[in-house]
Design a protein around this motif. Structure first.
Motif, PDB file in Angstrom:
ATOM      1  N   ALA A  11       0.409  -1.014   0.104  1.00  0.00           N
ATOM      2  CA  ALA A  11       0.259   0.255  -0.161  1.00  0.00           C
ATOM      3  C   ALA A  11       1.155   1.356  -0.466  1.00  0.00           C
ATOM      4  O   ALA A  11       0.605   1.813  -0.332  1.00  0.00           O
ATOM      5  N   VAL A  12       1.777   0.911   0.495  1.00  0.00           N
ATOM      6  CA  VAL A  12       2.628   2.976   1.220  1.00  0.00           C
ATOM      7  C   VAL A  12       4.346   2.676   0.220  1.00  0.00           C
ATOM      8  O   VAL A  12       4.087   3.983  -0.421  1.00  0.00           O
ATOM      9  N   GLY A  13       3.814   1.487  -0.949  1.00  0.00           N
ATOM     10  CA  GLY A  13       5.329   1.902  -1.904  1.00  0.00           C
ATOM     11  C   GLY A  13       6.241   1.643  -1.273  1.00  0.00           C
ATOM     12  O   GLY A  13       6.571   2.216  -0.363  1.00  0.00           O
ATOM     13  N   PRO A  14       7.572   1.618  -2.431  1.00  0.00           N
ATOM     14  CA  PRO A  14       8.559   2.245  -1.589  1.00  0.00           C
ATOM     15  C   PRO A  14       9.434   3.199  -1.197  1.00  0.00           C
ATOM     16  O   PRO A  14      10.078   3.080  -0.064  1.00  0.00           O
ATOM     17  N   GLU A  15       8.503   4.446  -1.677  1.00  0.00           N
ATOM     18  CA  GLU A  15       8.246   5.661  -0.482  1.00  0.00           C
ATOM     19  C   GLU A  15       8.211   5.496   0.331  1.00  0.00           C
ATOM     20  O   GLU A  15       8.544   6.136   1.517  1.00  0.00           O
ATOM     21  N   GLY A  16       7.335   4.698   0.846  1.00  0.00           N
ATOM     22  CA  GLY A  16       6.781   4.345   1.927  1.00  0.00           C
ATOM     23  C   GLY A  16       7.866   4.157   3.326  1.00  0.00           C
ATOM     24  O   GLY A  16       9.011   3.765   3.025  1.00  0.00           O
ATOM     25  N   LEU A  17       6.789   4.265   4.727  1.00  0.00           N
ATOM     26  CA  LEU A  17       8.063   3.493   5.959  1.00  0.00           C
ATOM     27  C   LEU A  17       6.525   3.055   6.784  1.00  0.00           C
ATOM     28  O   LEU A  17       6.153   3.344   7.296  1.00  0.00           O
ATOM     29  N   ILE A  18       7.494   1.876   7.191  1.00  0.00           N
ATOM     30  CA  ILE A  18       6.374   1.091   8.246  1.00  0.00           C
ATOM     31  C   ILE A  18       7.522   1.019   9.632  1.00  0.00           C
ATOM     32  O   ILE A  18       8.700   0.542   9.374  1.00  0.00           O
ATOM     33  N   VAL A  19       6.797   1.417  10.298  1.00  0.00           N
ATOM     34  CA  VAL A  19       7.202   1.448  12.257  1.00  0.00           C
ATOM     35  C   VAL A  19       6.661   0.191  12.410  1.00  0.00           C
ATOM     36  O   VAL A  19       5.847   0.174  13.574  1.00  0.00           O
ATOM     37  N   GLY A  20       7.721  -1.283  12.653  1.00  0.00           N
ATOM     38  CA  GLY A  20       6.776  -1.853  13.634  1.00  0.00           C
ATOM     39  C   GLY A  20       7.432  -1.644  15.229  1.00  0.00           C
ATOM     40  O   GLY A  20       8.515  -1.273  15.429  1.00  0.00           O
ATOM     41  N   VAL A  21       6.208  -2.039  16.136  1.00  0.00           N
ATOM     42  CA  VAL A  21       6.751  -2.091  17.365  1.00  0.00           C
ATOM     43  C   VAL A  21       5.894  -3.083  18.422  1.00  0.00           C
ATOM     44  O   VAL A  21       4.995  -3.870  18.030  1.00  0.00           O
ATOM     45  N   ASP A  22       7.277  -3.988  19.125  1.00  0.00           N
ATOM     46  CA  ASP A  22       6.744  -4.938  19.631  1.00  0.00           C
ATOM     47  C   ASP A  22       8.270  -5.169  20.942  1.00  0.00           C
ATOM     48  O   ASP A  22       9.126  -4.899  20.843  1.00  0.00           O
ATOM     49  N   ARG A  23       7.549  -5.914  22.191  1.00  0.00           N
ATOM     50  CA  ARG A  23       8.282  -6.224  22.980  1.00  0.00           C
ATOM     51  C   ARG A  23       9.552  -6.673  23.232  1.00  0.00           C
ATOM     52  O   ARG A  23      10.138  -7.172  23.308  1.00  0.00           O
ATOM     53  N   SER A  24       9.109  -7.974  21.735  1.00  0.00           N
ATOM     54  CA  SER A  24       9.439  -9.761  22.127  1.00  0.00           C
ATOM     55  C   SER A  24      10.395  -9.057  20.672  1.00  0.00           C
ATOM     56  O   SER A  24      10.030  -9.472  19.985  1.00  0.00           O
ATOM     57  N   GLY A  25      11.990  -9.281  21.108  1.00  0.00           N
ATOM     58  CA  GLY A  25      12.436  -9.799  20.605  1.00  0.00           C
ATOM     59  C   GLY A  25      13.036 -10.404  19.202  1.00  0.00           C
ATOM     60  O   GLY A  25      12.950 -10.808  18.472  1.00  0.00           O
ATOM     61  N   ASP A  26      12.301 -12.032  19.869  1.00  0.00           N
ATOM     62  CA  ASP A  26      12.150 -13.111  19.514  1.00  0.00           C
ATOM     63  C   ASP A  26      11.081 -12.611  18.225  1.00  0.00           C
ATOM     64  O   ASP A  26      11.853 -13.256  17.164  1.00  0.00           O
ATOM     65  N   MET A  27       9.517 -12.068  18.675  1.00  0.00           N
ATOM     66  CA  MET A  27       9.210 -12.037  17.129  1.00  0.00           C
ATOM     67  C   MET A  27       9.750 -11.211  16.377  1.00  0.00           C
ATOM     68  O   MET A  27       9.560 -11.326  15.602  1.00  0.00           O
ATOM     69  N   LEU A  28      10.514  -9.823  17.037  1.00  0.00           N
ATOM     70  CA  LEU A  28      11.216  -8.834  16.429  1.00  0.00           C
ATOM     71  C   LEU A  28      11.453  -9.896  15.511  1.00  0.00           C
ATOM     72  O   LEU A  28      12.496  -9.085  13.417  1.00  0.00           O
ATOM     73  N   ALA A  29      12.873 -10.322  15.568  1.00  0.00           N
ATOM     74  CA  ALA A  29      13.804 -11.429  14.760  1.00  0.00           C
ATOM     75  C   ALA A  29      13.013 -11.695  13.802  1.00  0.00           C
ATOM     76  O   ALA A  29      13.433 -11.858  12.533  1.00  0.00           O
ATOM     77  N   GLN A  30      11.497 -12.551  13.267  1.00  0.00           N
ATOM     78  CA  GLN A  30      11.401 -13.418  12.878  1.00  0.00           C
ATOM     79  C   GLN A  30      10.955 -12.003  11.670  1.00  0.00           C
ATOM     80  O   GLN A  30      10.661 -12.057  10.207  1.00  0.00           O
ATOM     81  N   ALA A  31       9.831 -10.778  12.017  1.00  0.00           N
ATOM     82  CA  ALA A  31       9.607  -9.888  11.348  1.00  0.00           C
ATOM     83  C   ALA A  31      10.650  -9.265  10.916  1.00  0.00           C
ATOM     84  O   ALA A  31      10.647  -8.931   9.857  1.00  0.00           O
ATOM     85  N   ARG A  32      12.318  -8.374  11.927  1.00  0.00           N
ATOM     86  CA  ARG A  32      13.731  -8.644  10.152  1.00  0.00           C
ATOM     87  C   ARG A  32      13.466  -9.958   9.405  1.00  0.00           C
ATOM     88  O   ARG A  32      13.661  -8.599   8.281  1.00  0.00           O
ATOM     89  N   ARG A  33      12.945 -10.960   9.617  1.00  0.00           N
ATOM     90  CA  ARG A  33      13.687 -11.688   8.560  1.00  0.00           C
ATOM     91  C   ARG A  33      12.386 -11.440   7.035  1.00  0.00           C
ATOM     92  O   ARG A  33      12.808 -11.515   6.028  1.00  0.00           O
ATOM     93  N   ARG A  34      11.072 -11.230   7.377  1.00  0.00           N
ATOM     94  CA  ARG A  34      10.435 -11.180   6.639  1.00  0.00           C
ATOM     95  C   ARG A  34      10.517  -9.380   6.216  1.00  0.00           C
ATOM     96  O   ARG A  34       9.829  -9.531   5.372  1.00  0.00           O
ATOM     97  N   ALA A  35      10.735  -8.762   6.683  1.00  0.00           N
ATOM     98  CA  ALA A  35      11.004  -7.153   5.753  1.00  0.00           C
ATOM     99  C   ALA A  35      12.231  -6.713   4.686  1.00  0.00           C
ATOM    100  O   ALA A  35      12.383  -6.372   4.260  1.00  0.00           O
ATOM    101  N   GLN A  36      13.067  -8.002   4.871  1.00  0.00           N
ATOM    102  CA  GLN A  36      13.906  -7.722   4.370  1.00  0.00           C
ATOM    103  C   GLN A  36      13.819  -8.060   2.754  1.00  0.00           C
ATOM    104  O   GLN A  36      14.572  -7.405   2.055  1.00  0.00           O
ATOM    105  N   TRP A  37      12.916  -8.883   2.305  1.00  0.00           N
ATOM    106  CA  TRP A  37      12.196  -9.254   1.234  1.00  0.00           C
ATOM    107  C   TRP A  37      11.617  -8.120   0.850  1.00  0.00           C
ATOM    108  O   TRP A  37      10.566  -7.682  -0.226  1.00  0.00           O
ATOM    109  N   LEU A  38      11.146  -6.711   1.644  1.00  0.00           N
ATOM    110  CA  LEU A  38       9.703  -5.890   0.905  1.00  0.00           C
ATOM    111  C   LEU A  38      10.279  -4.421   0.545  1.00  0.00           C
ATOM    112  O   LEU A  38      11.415  -4.733   0.713  1.00  0.00           O
ATOM    113  N   PRO A  39       9.427  -3.726  -0.186  1.00  0.00           N
ATOM    114  CA  PRO A  39      10.161  -2.904  -1.105  1.00  0.00           C
ATOM    115  C   PRO A  39      10.616  -0.911  -0.081  1.00  0.00           C
ATOM    116  O   PRO A  39      11.564  -0.468  -1.108  1.00  0.00           O
TER     117      PRO A  39
END
Length: 218
Positions: free
Chosen positions: A61-89
């Motif tokens: 929806a936000v495209g290559p010029e957009g920004l997603i700021v993900g907030v979570d308490r769990s570092g383990d969950m964020l580690a999974q999120a980081r892997r997912r994010a690396q493939w996003l534009p």
């Protein structure tokens, strides 16, 4: 809350498989994010982002010029999120923080560092506020203050299913037990007090089990 936090740490790698995403809960994300009418270049805060299941939908929806700021308490969950994010534009910034004790000034600084402005265009939270329980409304209201006037607000969460969808009640109870969620909290009611009058829209899915409520910030 500590017990729930540990559960999300231990179960982070298996969360996407065990959460019922494909069968029930993914529809809430798709419909809810679609209701926001996001634009290319928008900045979106994903509060309680978990493993980043919202990220592909938001990035589209936000495209290559957009920004997603993900907030979570769990570092383990964020580690999974980081892997997912690396493939996003688009750019994705992950912040390890307890939403119930969120430092909004620090988060505004993160947004400003990336964009030159300290406000987001939208706030999204999916299946997260019901886990926060007692601190949910305060966490939501505090984060909503970071959204610009007229910006998008979205809460997707769950309640007990009705009608023929009661057949999925065991799955709903399992999902809540796994996540430590309060299925009767109905956190979408937190949207209206911070929203523009007449901008609130709601959709119930899966026999009312999944509810998405979107609005514009007052």
């Amino acid at each position: 809350m500590t017990r729930v936090f540990r559960r999300y740490g231990v179960g982070a790698r298996w969360y996407d498989v065990l959460s019922g995403e494909r069968v029930v809960y993914g529809v809430g994300r798709r419909v809810g994010i679609g209701m926001l009418d996001l634009s290319p270049g928008d900045v979106v805060i994903d509060l309680g982002c978990g493993t980043g299941l919202n990220f592909p939908l938001l990035a589209r929806a936000v495209g290559p010029e957009g920004l997603i700021v993900g907030v979570d308490r769990s570092g383990d969950m964020l580690a999974q999120a980081r892997r997912r994010a690396q493939w996003l534009p688009c750019e994705v910034v992950l912040v390890e923080a307890d939403a119930a004790e969120l430092d909004v000034h620090a988060l505004a600084g993160v947004i400003a560092e990336q964009t030159g402005r300290d406000r987001a265009d939208a706030l999204v939270t999916t299946y997260a506020l019901s886990v926060m329980r007692g601190g949910a409304e305060e966490a939501w209201t505090r984060a909503a203050g970071l959204v610009c006037s007229g910006g998008g607000l979205l809460v997707v969460d769950m309640q007990p299913p009705v009608g023929v969808w009661r057949i999925f009640s065991p799955l709903a109870r399992l999902a809540c037990a796994f996540g430590g969620a309060d299925i009767r909290l109905r956190p979408w009611r937190f949207v209206r007090p911070v929203a523009e009058r007449d901008s609130v829209r709601g959709v119930a899915m899966r026999g009312g089990h999944v509810v998405a409520v979107a609005a514009r910030r007052a």
